[in-house]
Write an enzyme that holds these catalytic residues in place. Structure first.
Site, PDB file in Angstrom:
ATOM      1  N   SER A  72      28.492  31.466  40.747  1.00 54.21           N
ATOM      2  CA  SER A  72      28.581  32.748  42.383  1.00 54.21           C
ATOM      3  C   SER A  72      27.966  31.997  42.930  1.00 54.21           C
ATOM      4  O   SER A  72      28.489  32.389  44.460  1.00 54.21           O
ATOM      5  CB  SER A  72      28.364  33.745  41.742  1.00 54.21           C
ATOM      6  OG  SER A  72      27.386  34.274  42.302  1.00 54.21           O
ATOM      7  N   GLU A  97      37.740  33.303  41.803  1.00 56.18           N
ATOM      8  CA  GLU A  97      37.526  32.070  42.487  1.00 56.18           C
ATOM      9  C   GLU A  97      37.705  31.232  41.793  1.00 56.18           C
ATOM     10  O   GLU A  97      36.581  30.957  41.079  1.00 56.18           O
ATOM     11  CB  GLU A  97      36.558  32.642  43.043  1.00 56.18           C
ATOM     12  CG  GLU A  97      36.284  33.047  44.200  1.00 56.18           C
ATOM     13  CD  GLU A  97      34.850  33.364  45.313  1.00 56.18           C
ATOM     14  OE1 GLU A  97      34.822  32.887  45.959  1.00 56.18           O
ATOM     15  OE2 GLU A  97      33.704  33.011  44.734  1.00 56.18           O
TER      16      GLU A  97
END
Length: 220
Positions: free
Chosen positions: A117, A150
């Site tokens: 992340s 993402e």
């Protein structure tokens, strides 16, 4: 049909293995801990059962998905994978070491993705001899429920790799968003200042935690 390997059997790893298996992919879930693998597989079974109860999946499809998931404690189990998704603990040194090993053990041409992340995909890719095939694939938690992925391009990630991972994410039933390799990418870059600002609102007496939560839930 693609063969996938997922590194890590924790909350993110078992969730990623779950969505791959439900979408028809053969998956090998890899973790150094046999206990973690057992817990991860048990979590997947429970989550599949929950989907059946909600009517999101029929019992036969759930059973077939679970049957597609193999487990292994050694990283060389990536030997037949076409895509590897690393979901190990968010530690830079650990991810660098894993990608060095994956580069050696995964088939030539296999895509190496990280669920990080925040850690630079460019830096991770630099630990391999195939930086054009290294990409970020940041799933949201809980993976079986959340739609967003993402897809993070490192400086050397190829257009072909990006296109493949975008298409794969859609095939998994997700909504992929292509972003570039900057600190925090998009999700965490926006989320962390927002969380900090909420804490400042409490600290400065602007409102109670309950008031701030209600404003965010109902007003934003």
């Amino acid at each position: 049909m693609q063969r996938a390997a997922v590194i890590g059997a924790g909350q993110m790893g078992n969730g990623i293995a779950h969505v791959f298996a439900v979408s028809g992919h053969e998956v090998t879930m890899i973790d150094v801990s046999a206990d973690a693998l057992a817990r991860g597989r048990d979590t997947i079974a429970k989550n599949l059962e929950r989907q059946v109860k909600k009517g999101a999946l029929d019992a036969e499809a759930a059973g077939a998905a679970l049957a597609r998931i193999q487990t292994a404690t050694a990283l060389d189990a990536v030997g037949t994978a076409q895509i590897v998704v690393e979901a190990a603990t968010e530690r830079t040194d650990l991810k660098f070491r894993i990608f060095e090993d994956l580069d050696r053990l995964a088939p030539e041409g296999a895509i190496l993705a990280s669920n990080t992340s925040s850690i630079s995909i460019t830096e991770i890719a630099a630990r391999t001899t195939r930086p054009e095939l290294v990409i970020g694939m940041h799933f949201m938690n809980p993976v079986p429920v959340m739609q967003l992925v993402e897809v993070i391009r490192g400086l050397a990630t190829s257009d072909a790799t990006t296109a493949q991972v975008m298409a794969l994410s859609r095939a998994l039933g997700k909504t992929p968003v292509e972003v570039n390799d900057f600190p925090g990418f998009v999700a965490n870059r926006i989320l962390m200042p927002m969380i900090n600002e909420a804490i400042y609102c409490v600290m400065e007496g602007v409102g109670t935690p309950e008031a701030i939560d209600t404003v965010m839930k109902l007003g934003m």
